[in-house]
Design a protein around this motif. Structure first.
Motif, PDB file in Angstrom:
ATOM      1  N   THR A  27      77.279 -23.571 -89.090  1.00 42.92           N
ATOM      2  CA  THR A  27      76.917 -23.072 -90.419  1.00 42.92           C
ATOM      3  C   THR A  27      76.111 -21.786 -90.296  1.00 42.92           C
ATOM      4  N   SER A  28      75.154 -21.760 -89.380  1.00 48.31           N
ATOM      5  CA  SER A  28      74.330 -20.564 -89.190  1.00 48.31           C
ATOM      6  C   SER A  28      75.167 -19.397 -88.685  1.00 48.31           C
ATOM      7  N   GLN A  29      76.065 -19.675 -87.743  1.00 42.14           N
ATOM      8  CA  GLN A  29      76.924 -18.607 -87.224  1.00 42.14           C
ATOM      9  C   GLN A  29      77.847 -18.076 -88.311  1.00 42.14           C
ATOM     10  N   GLN A  34      79.406 -13.724 -91.953  1.00 37.72           N
ATOM     11  CA  GLN A  34      79.750 -13.288 -93.307  1.00 37.72           C
ATOM     12  C   GLN A  34      78.839 -12.165 -93.781  1.00 37.72           C
ATOM     13  N   SER A  35      77.555 -12.232 -93.410  1.00 36.09           N
ATOM     14  CA  SER A  35      76.658 -11.141 -93.802  1.00 36.09           C
ATOM     15  C   SER A  35      77.024  -9.849 -93.074  1.00 36.09           C
ATOM     16  N   LYS A  36      77.451  -9.954 -91.812  1.00 35.92           N
ATOM     17  CA  LYS A  36      77.910  -8.766 -91.081  1.00 35.92           C
ATOM     18  C   LYS A  36      79.147  -8.179 -91.746  1.00 35.92           C
ATOM     19  N   ALA A  37      80.059  -9.040 -92.178  1.00 36.56           N
ATOM     20  CA  ALA A  37      81.291  -8.574 -92.807  1.00 36.56           C
ATOM     21  C   ALA A  37      80.990  -7.882 -94.134  1.00 36.56           C
ATOM     22  N   LYS A  38      80.045  -8.421 -94.903  1.00 40.04           N
ATOM     23  CA  LYS A  38      79.690  -7.796 -96.180  1.00 40.04           C
ATOM     24  C   LYS A  38      79.065  -6.431 -95.960  1.00 40.04           C
TER      25      LYS A  38
END
Length: 80
Positions: free
Chosen positions: A51-53, A58-62
């Protein structure tokens, strides 16, 4: 049928009792930490909580997306 149920209950009770005794006997007896993110050996290997990964990726992708999402109204205004 009843005998199997009673045997199962007795075995489970013995197991839970043994688990409780080991927690009481251990120095600083605690329940074992089951969360992957807090396991030092797994951290050394670079393994983390799924979940943390996922949140990190997802934050990197955004952040990598460099475009503006236009609303329908903004698209209409630009076309005028």
């Amino acid at each position: 049928m009843i005998t199997v149920l009673l045997i199962t209950i007795v075995l489970l009770a013995i197991g839970f009792t043994g688990f409780a005794i080991t927690i009481l006997i251990k120095k600083n007896g605690k329940f074992p930490e089951l969360h992957i993110g807090k396991n030092e050996d797994l951290k050394k290997r670079g393994i983390g909580c799924a979940t943390s990964q996922d949140k990190t990726e997802q934050s990197k992708a955004k952040k990598s997306l460099q475009f503006k999402q236009l609303t329908l109204l903004e698209k209409e205004l630009k076309s005028l």
